[in-house]
Design a protein around this motif. Structure first.
Motif, PDB file in Angstrom:
ATOM      1  N   MET A 102       4.801   6.081  -6.548  1.00 41.45           N
ATOM      2  CA  MET A 102       3.272   5.790  -6.238  1.00 41.45           C
ATOM      3  C   MET A 102       3.219   4.439  -6.225  1.00 41.45           C
ATOM      4  SD  MET A 102       2.247   8.387  -9.338  1.00 41.45           S
ATOM      5  CE  MET A 102       3.421   9.478  -8.921  1.00 41.45           C
ATOM      6  N   PHE A 103       2.026   4.180  -5.593  1.00 40.75           N
ATOM      7  CA  PHE A 103       1.965   2.428  -5.590  1.00 40.75           C
ATOM      8  C   PHE A 103       0.476   2.214  -5.650  1.00 40.75           C
ATOM      9  CE2 PHE A 103       5.505   3.988  -3.059  1.00 40.75           C
ATOM     10  CZ  PHE A 103       6.382   2.827  -3.426  1.00 40.75           C
ATOM     11  N   THR A 104       0.100   1.237  -6.513  1.00 37.39           N
ATOM     12  CA  THR A 104      -1.047   0.557  -6.470  1.00 37.39           C
ATOM     13  C   THR A 104      -1.282  -0.982  -6.383  1.00 37.39           C
ATOM     14  OG1 THR A 104      -3.341   0.784  -7.752  1.00 37.39           O
ATOM     15  CG2 THR A 104      -1.383   0.358  -9.038  1.00 37.39           C
ATOM     16  N   ARG A 105      -2.136  -1.457  -6.283  1.00 35.72           N
ATOM     17  CA  ARG A 105      -2.076  -3.103  -6.047  1.00 35.72           C
ATOM     18  C   ARG A 105      -2.957  -3.947  -7.086  1.00 35.72           C
ATOM     19  NH1 ARG A 105      -2.569  -5.194   0.315  1.00 35.72           N
ATOM     20  NH2 ARG A 105      -0.950  -3.846   0.793  1.00 35.72           N
ATOM     21  N   GLN A 106      -2.322  -4.811  -7.451  1.00 38.00           N
ATOM     22  CA  GLN A 106      -2.762  -5.808  -8.400  1.00 38.00           C
ATOM     23  C   GLN A 106      -3.553  -6.754  -7.549  1.00 38.00           C
ATOM     24  OE1 GLN A 106      -0.450  -8.356 -10.907  1.00 38.00           O
ATOM     25  NE2 GLN A 106      -2.126  -8.719 -12.179  1.00 38.00           N
ATOM     26  N   GLN A 107      -4.805  -7.028  -7.522  1.00 40.17           N
ATOM     27  CA  GLN A 107      -5.457  -7.541  -6.378  1.00 40.17           C
ATOM     28  C   GLN A 107      -5.447  -9.196  -6.433  1.00 40.17           C
ATOM     29  OE1 GLN A 107      -8.645  -5.248  -7.080  1.00 40.17           O
ATOM     30  NE2 GLN A 107      -8.906  -3.959  -5.110  1.00 40.17           N
ATOM     31  N   GLU A 108      -5.382  -9.509  -7.688  1.00 37.97           N
ATOM     32  CA  GLU A 108      -5.237 -10.872  -8.225  1.00 37.97           C
ATOM     33  C   GLU A 108      -4.199 -10.929  -9.133  1.00 37.97           C
ATOM     34  OE1 GLU A 108      -9.231 -12.800  -8.839  1.00 37.97           O
ATOM     35  OE2 GLU A 108      -9.762 -10.693  -8.998  1.00 37.97           O
ATOM     36  N   PRO A 109      -3.422 -12.303  -9.168  1.00 38.48           N
ATOM     37  CA  PRO A 109      -2.612 -12.469 -10.159  1.00 38.48           C
ATOM     38  C   PRO A 109      -2.940 -12.885 -11.588  1.00 38.48           C
ATOM     39  CG  PRO A 109      -2.516 -14.523  -8.820  1.00 38.48           C
ATOM     40  CD  PRO A 109      -3.542 -13.374  -8.265  1.00 38.48           C
ATOM     41  N   LEU A 110      -3.447 -11.901 -12.369  1.00 40.19           N
ATOM     42  CA  LEU A 110      -4.069 -12.373 -13.599  1.00 40.19           C
ATOM     43  C   LEU A 110      -3.279 -12.063 -14.830  1.00 40.19           C
ATOM     44  CD1 LEU A 110      -7.569 -10.825 -12.908  1.00 40.19           C
ATOM     45  CD2 LEU A 110      -7.016 -13.187 -12.735  1.00 40.19           C
ATOM     46  N   GLY A 111      -2.080 -11.865 -14.625  1.00 35.22           N
ATOM     47  CA  GLY A 111      -0.952 -11.878 -15.717  1.00 35.22           C
ATOM     48  C   GLY A 111      -0.441 -10.184 -15.769  1.00 35.22           C
ATOM     49  N   LEU A 112       0.796 -10.075 -16.733  1.00 34.11           N
ATOM     50  CA  LEU A 112       1.242  -8.789 -16.668  1.00 34.11           C
ATOM     51  C   LEU A 112       0.352  -8.061 -17.334  1.00 34.11           C
ATOM     52  CD1 LEU A 112       4.218  -7.338 -16.577  1.00 34.11           C
ATOM     53  CD2 LEU A 112       4.830  -8.800 -18.839  1.00 34.11           C
ATOM     54  N   GLY A 113      -0.325  -8.018 -18.388  1.00 33.90           N
ATOM     55  CA  GLY A 113      -0.978  -7.275 -19.097  1.00 33.90           C
ATOM     56  C   GLY A 113      -1.848  -6.397 -18.017  1.00 33.90           C
ATOM     57  N   HIS A 114      -2.503  -7.438 -17.218  1.00 36.60           N
ATOM     58  CA  HIS A 114      -3.429  -6.936 -16.202  1.00 36.60           C
ATOM     59  C   HIS A 114      -2.710  -6.177 -15.102  1.00 36.60           C
ATOM     60  CE1 HIS A 114      -5.724  -7.357 -12.346  1.00 36.60           C
ATOM     61  NE2 HIS A 114      -6.999  -7.109 -13.072  1.00 36.60           N
ATOM     62  N   ALA A 115      -1.572  -6.480 -14.809  1.00 39.12           N
ATOM     63  CA  ALA A 115      -0.647  -5.642 -13.750  1.00 39.12           C
ATOM     64  C   ALA A 115      -0.351  -4.380 -14.514  1.00 39.12           C
ATOM     65  CB  ALA A 115       0.583  -6.376 -13.512  1.00 39.12           C
ATOM     66  N   VAL A 116      -0.153  -4.087 -15.696  1.00 43.20           N
ATOM     67  CA  VAL A 116      -0.025  -2.980 -16.437  1.00 43.20           C
ATOM     68  C   VAL A 116      -1.237  -1.848 -16.388  1.00 43.20           C
ATOM     69  CG1 VAL A 116       0.758  -1.849 -18.615  1.00 43.20           C
ATOM     70  CG2 VAL A 116       2.013  -3.868 -17.739  1.00 43.20           C
ATOM     71  N   TRP A 117      -2.238  -2.760 -16.692  1.00 40.74           N
ATOM     72  CA  TRP A 117      -3.601  -1.933 -16.779  1.00 40.74           C
ATOM     73  C   TRP A 117      -4.132  -1.476 -15.368  1.00 40.74           C
ATOM     74  CZ3 TRP A 117      -8.583  -3.555 -14.849  1.00 40.74           C
ATOM     75  CH2 TRP A 117      -9.937  -2.729 -15.382  1.00 40.74           C
ATOM     76  N   CYS A 118      -3.626  -2.156 -14.187  1.00 42.46           N
ATOM     77  CA  CYS A 118      -3.797  -1.404 -12.994  1.00 42.46           C
ATOM     78  C   CYS A 118      -3.358   0.003 -12.752  1.00 42.46           C
ATOM     79  CB  CYS A 118      -3.357  -2.623 -11.778  1.00 42.46           C
ATOM     80  SG  CYS A 118      -4.286  -3.947 -11.824  1.00 42.46           S
ATOM     81  N   ALA A 119      -2.220   0.313 -13.557  1.00 45.96           N
ATOM     82  CA  ALA A 119      -1.555   1.296 -13.225  1.00 45.96           C
ATOM     83  C   ALA A 119      -2.212   2.398 -14.321  1.00 45.96           C
ATOM     84  CB  ALA A 119       0.027   1.332 -13.874  1.00 45.96           C
TER      85      ALA A 119
END
Ligand code: G1P
Length: 297
Positions: A102-119
């Motif tokens: 499954m795929f979701t997008r991080q819309q802005e490069p706000l950091g690794l923590g933020h990328a994880v939060w997107c999931a």
């Protein structure tokens, strides 16, 4: 009973600026080590550890990753027509089952923590594994499998894979403090993301890029202010969660190649090429020739 780890998160939204121009039109995670894309190697490691749900946090220009985990109808039809069963088997073996990826997008490069939060919605209220695909771990059993063994032995909690680096390199990484060692596992008693100097680092054990995290991490990330480099750091959220939950470190048995770095990437290709039975004899001879040419005695 310890809650099983069924889900893995792969942050793959990074731009790959360290690998231009290679990564202008293809995602850095699709660069290959020998003949396997780096992202496939992280998925292989997760599968070996029993993962059933693969969550990719992607970004724009990352469609090749989705295509890689789908069927390639024309290619498969042509291979079938030509009776290329070995190649077909190879593709079949790597294909996730329907609905597993499954795929979701991080819309802005706000950091690794933020990328994880997107999931967070795709992961749900369960512990999960986090694998940074740039870090290629060559280990048997795989690094995540070794971590899950420690997770089960300790009856749950959070687990981070670590390795020793020379002291002059600690400022490039997240660093942990260690106590109560038992074999290759220990209790983490402190963490710092990218310490400014070696004196600010609790040890030279760095966070290697594999984590097992409890879902409470998501609410910690949500409360997080930007940290090192102005980014939302997963390490800062872990430091907060550590006040309530145990964190264990595993000095895993194996070798890490940082494939986000050119020397690491080239080294991975050499080491994993030499580890391949089908390639090793020819490759070893070629390497000897190259070294003799470039480095004559
Ligand atoms: C991230 C983590 C860091 C870890 C590193 C491993 O940093 O924040 O704690 O040591 O991955 O590669 P990054 O490489 O994204 O700067």
């Amino acid at each position: 009973m310890v809650q099983p780890i069924r889900t893995a998160v792969f942050p793959v939204a990074g731009l790959g600026t360290r690998f231009l121009p290679a990564t202008k039109a293809i995602p850095k995670e699709m660069l290959t080590v020998v003949d396997r894309p780096v992202i496939q190697m992280a998925v292989d490691e997760a599968r070996e550890a029993g993962i059933e749900k693969f969550v990719f946090v992607t970004g724009r220009n990352k469609a090749a990753i989705e295509d890689h985990f789908d069927r390639q109808f024309e290619l498969e039809a042509t291979l079938r027509q030509r009776g290329k069963t070995a190649e077909l088997g190879l593709l079949e073996q790597d294909l996730p089952a329907a609905g597993q990826a499954m795929f979701t997008r991080q819309q802005e490069p706000l950091g690794l923590g933020h990328a994880v939060w997107c999931a967070r919605h795709l992961v749900g209220n369960e512990p999960f594994a986090l694998l940074l695909p740039d870090m290629v771990m060559h280990a048997k059993p795989g690094c995540l499998k070794q971590m899950i063994d420690v997770y089960q032995t300790h009856g749950g909690g959070n687990v981070v894979a670590v390795e020793e680096v020379p002291w002059d390199q600690v400022s490039r990484y997240g660093v942990v403090g260690a106590k109560d060692w038992k074999d290759n596992a220990f209790r983490i008693d402190g963490m710092v993301e990218k310490p400014k100097t070696a004196e600010d680092a609790p040890s030279n054990l760095i966070i290697s890029g594999r984590y097992i995290l409890q879902p409470a991490i998501f609410s910690e990330i949500a409360r997080q202010e930007p940290g090192a480099g102005g980014e939302i750091q997963i390490t800062d959220a872990m430091i907060r969660l550590m006040r309530e939950q145990p964190f264990y470190g595993v000095q895993y048995r194996g070798t890490t190649y940082d494939c986000g770095d050119k020397i690491g990437y080239l080294s991975a290709n050499v080491a994993l090429g030499l580890a391949r039975e089908d390639l090793a004899p020819g490759f070893r001879a070629a390497l000897k020739r190259i070294l003799a040419e470039h480095d004559p005695l």
